[in-house]
Design a protein around this motif. Structure first.
Motif: not given
Length: 379
Positions: A70-71, A74, A87
């Motif tokens: 997810r990071a 992003k 996030t």
């Protein structure tokens, strides 16, 4: 036996899959019907997935995906797409297919209408029917370069219209919409208070026409963005995509993800982290390969006098075969496969406006692609 739900019978079959299934039963077929990259997955991506399996990294993850992925998404969205999100707006899905279904499930109630491109990707209509919603095709005309007409869209709006789907780069057309067209579509959606789903699966492949993400132009939090690692990194079977939502939907998303998939398998997520954060050389090489194939293919079609839409993105050619298909391109494609041993996707599988056209995937060996095109009937 009890009867199935009433909407089941309204869900159309995939005309692409029909051709593909027939092709799988035949020998010596040149397969140009399905959008399957012919390039290898980068070694560092394979290593990351393999390491996760060997380490028994196979537990459940959070509904939204592992924190590292997810990071990475992003950061990628900010750097490559011009989209700044939290996030909790990033949700890892089982391919873009699930992301699309999830976004449509969140925005459509039974009886609602959804505006979708014609020609357009087959699952747009399939998902709408599965949800009990009504698909309303908006035509994309060859004379206009298959760009949506706001005037025509305005005529299709009713009090039940809730959503418009936009696909750029386009499957099946290979068209990339300029930022000004996307801005006009957002203004149109705003006037009628619609949600927007932006399908950007082919974002990495545009040729001379820069790709713009609709969410980067959105000031009203109405865009759901659908992405995938399948096409960009040749990881179609890994089944990793992601949905980027407007803010404030985290609890709803957790509930839906838990009910539908719980989470995406961990080794595939580890491979996706490596793909997105690692060396991007393989992506550039793939784009150059597809661009070279497109150039060679269009030169051959020009010589043969066969018309086509000059592509500016994705890895497809949209070819006019109306001189041979006699008003039934689906039947023609099946006969062509059986006779010439070349599978192509009939344009009618993408909507009524696709009658007389075929989609050819150029993510193939140059030799197979050109041989398959040589077997097309000339005008």
């Amino acid at each position: 036996m009890p009867s199935l739900a009433s909407q089941v019978s309204s869900v159309p079959n995939s005309g692409i899959r029909r051709i593909h299934e027939i092709a799988l039963q035949l020998d010596d077929v040149i397969r140009l019907a399905v959008g399957e990259p012919d390039v290898a997955v980068a070694p560092h991506v394979l290593d990351a997935g393999s390491a996760a399996w060997l380490a028994d990294d196979t537990d459940y993850t959070a509904n939204g995906g592992i924190p590292e992925l997810r990071a990475a998404i992003k950061t990628k969205l900010a750097e490559r797409n011009g989209i700044d999100v939290d996030t909790e707006q990033v949700w890892v899905t089982i391919g873009a297919t699930q992301a699309l279904n999830l976004a449509m499930s969140l925005t459509l109630s039974p009886g609602d209408e959804v505006l979708l491109p014609d020609p357009g990707y087959t699952t747009f209509t399939m998902n709408a029917r599965m949800l009990g919603a009504e698909p309303v095709p908006y035509p994309l005309h060859p004379a206009a370069g298959f760009v949506p007409s706001i005037d025509e869209l305005e005529k299709l709006v009713t009090e039940r219209t809730r959503l418009i789907i936009v696909n750029s780069p386009s499957n099946p057309l290979g068209a990339v919409y300029p930022a000004e067209i996307l801005a006009q579509l957002l203004d149109f959606a705003s006037r009628h208070d619609m949600w927007v789903i932006s399908d950007e699966v082919y974002e990495a492949f545009s040729y001379g026409a820069p790709h713009t993400s609709m969410a980067s132009l959105d000031t009203e939090d109405r865009v759901f963005s659908v992405f995938s690692v399948s096409k960009t990194y040749a990881m179609t079977g890994a089944r990793v995509g992601y949905l980027v939502t407007p803010p404030g939907l985290a609890e709803t998303m957790r509930t839906y993800q838990e009910a539908i998939i719980s989470c995406v398998d961990t080794p595939a997520q580890r491979a996706a982290v490596a793909a997105i954060t690692g060396d991007q050389g393989a992506v550039g090489a793939a784009a150059a390969h597809y661009r070279g194939n497109l150039d060679a293919a269009t030169a051959l079609l020009d010589e043969a006098g066969i018309s086509y839409l000059p592509p500016t993105g994705a890895f497809y050619l949209w070819i006019d075969i109306s001189h041979a298909s006699d008003g039934d391109v689906a039947g023609w494609a099946e006969s062509f496969l059986l006779r010439e041993r070349v599978s192509v996707a009939p344009g009618s599988a993408f909507g009524r406006s696709g009658e007389g056209w075929i989609r050819v995937c150029v993510a193939a060996s140059r030799e197979d692609l050109l041989e398959g095109l040589r077997r097309l009937p000339r005008p």
